[in-house]
Design a protein around this motif. Structure first.
Motif, short mmCIF file in Angstrom:
data_model
loop_
_atom_site.label_atom_id
_atom_site.label_comp_id
_atom_site.label_asym_id
_atom_site.label_seq_id
_atom_site.Cartn_x
_atom_site.Cartn_y
_atom_site.Cartn_z
N TYR A 182 29.94 -51.84 14.26
CA TYR A 182 30.90 -52.52 14.90
C TYR A 182 31.84 -53.28 14.30
O TYR A 182 32.79 -53.98 14.98
N THR A 183 31.85 -53.70 12.86
CA THR A 183 32.78 -54.03 11.95
C THR A 183 34.00 -53.30 11.72
O THR A 183 35.15 -53.91 11.75
N SER A 184 33.80 -52.02 11.83
CA SER A 184 35.06 -51.15 11.66
C SER A 184 34.53 -49.95 12.18
O SER A 184 33.44 -49.31 12.17
N VAL A 185 35.72 -49.04 12.49
CA VAL A 185 35.23 -47.55 12.83
C VAL A 185 34.63 -46.94 11.83
O VAL A 185 35.28 -46.83 10.48
N TYR A 186 33.63 -46.36 11.88
CA TYR A 186 32.75 -45.52 10.69
C TYR A 186 33.50 -44.36 10.33
O TYR A 186 34.12 -43.48 10.86
N GLU A 187 33.68 -44.27 8.84
CA GLU A 187 34.46 -43.25 8.05
C GLU A 187 33.38 -42.34 7.47
O GLU A 187 32.58 -42.94 6.70
N PRO A 188 33.57 -40.84 7.74
CA PRO A 188 32.19 -40.20 7.06
C PRO A 188 32.50 -40.32 5.41
O PRO A 188 33.48 -40.64 4.82
N ASP A 189 31.19 -40.33 5.19
CA ASP A 189 30.89 -40.66 3.48
C ASP A 189 30.21 -39.43 2.95
O ASP A 189 28.83 -39.39 3.02
N TYR A 190 30.75 -38.49 2.52
CA TYR A 190 30.16 -37.33 2.03
C TYR A 190 29.71 -37.37 0.30
O TYR A 190 30.67 -38.16 -0.24
N PRO A 191 28.77 -36.85 -0.17
CA PRO A 191 28.39 -36.61 -1.48
C PRO A 191 29.35 -36.13 -2.02
O PRO A 191 29.98 -35.03 -1.75
N VAL A 192 29.65 -36.36 -3.35
CA VAL A 192 30.58 -35.75 -4.34
C VAL A 192 29.84 -34.78 -4.93
O VAL A 192 28.77 -34.67 -5.58
N VAL A 193 30.45 -33.58 -4.75
CA VAL A 193 29.84 -32.27 -5.22
C VAL A 193 30.62 -31.70 -6.32
O VAL A 193 32.00 -31.51 -6.55
N SER A 194 29.80 -31.46 -7.79
CA SER A 194 30.57 -31.16 -8.68
C SER A 194 30.86 -29.62 -8.76
O SER A 194 30.33 -28.86 -7.93
N GLY A 195 32.09 -29.27 -9.24
CA GLY A 195 32.52 -28.02 -9.25
C GLY A 195 33.36 -27.51 -7.97
O GLY A 195 33.31 -26.39 -7.88
N GLY A 196 33.77 -28.55 -7.34
CA GLY A 196 34.55 -27.95 -6.02
C GLY A 196 34.00 -28.61 -4.84
O GLY A 196 33.26 -29.24 -4.91
N ASN A 197 34.85 -28.50 -3.83
CA ASN A 197 34.49 -28.77 -2.45
C ASN A 197 33.47 -27.87 -2.00
O ASN A 197 33.45 -26.73 -2.19
#
Length: 198
Positions: A182-197
């Protein structure tokens, strides 16, 4: 698991840039929640080939949210529905008012005592009706219900998708996320994938 409660109803104001992309303000507690009903409408298409179903697509189109709350304070009416509080503290609703987009957050208690937390990323509420009843032999509460339409947001996430809802269930391993819900609207946090999306 079944839910047995609903509380901590918040909204976060949305500011739109020139492209309609959202920036979220600080969440504000809206009211005490009585009930929330959420339904979803899908775009659906089926491709038939060789006398059978070859492909099927079901995508989020929009949703509806019905909130029954204990009280709709004038400052919240102004923030959600575009009305204005004048210098004397009187709430003025005008024909030209346009409801604002907001994010809506709340949590639902499960029967095991844990909670499910939600953020709906882009909601626009309609002007509610008013139902008033004179006092009779027994006490009857009249509480406001506001109806909103849920949209996917314009601002893409880290994978160039457009989320409409974030949801997490309390399990003991996500205390940092839960504590900041409740401190801020949650932003999606995806892992960084090497070699592209992915």
């Amino acid at each position: 698991m079944a839910t047995i409660g609903l509380d901590k109803l918040y909204y976060a104001p949305i500011t739109l840039d020139n492209d309609g992309k959202e920036t979220y303000g600080t969440p504000v507690q809206l009211a005490k929640a009585i009930s929330a009903e959420l339904s979803v409408e899908l775009n659906e298409a089926i491709l038939y080939a060789d006398d059978g179903q070859a492909e099927s697509v079901k995508e989020f189109k929009s949703g509806s949210l019905s909130l029954n709350i204990d009280e709709f304070k004038k400052e919240h009416v102004a923030a959600l529905l575009g009305a204005e509080v004048d210098e004397n503290g009187v709430l003025i609703s005008r024909g030209e008012d346009n409801p604002n987009y907001v994010a809506i957050g709340f949590r639902a208690k499960k029967s095991n005592g844990k909670y499910r937390y939600f953020w709906l990323y882009r909601v626009q509420f309609a002007i509610p009706g008013t139902s008033l009843t004179t006092k009779g032999d027994s006490i009857s509460f009249s509480t406001p219900t506001i109806e909103g339409t849920i949209f996917q947001r314009v601002k893409p996430d880290g994978r160039s998708k457009h989320p409409w809802k974030a949801e997490i269930t309390e399990d003991g391993t996500n205390a940092t996320v839960i504590n900041a819900w409740y401190t801020s609207v949650y932003e999606p946090d995806y892992p960084v994938v090497s070699g592209g999306n992915s």
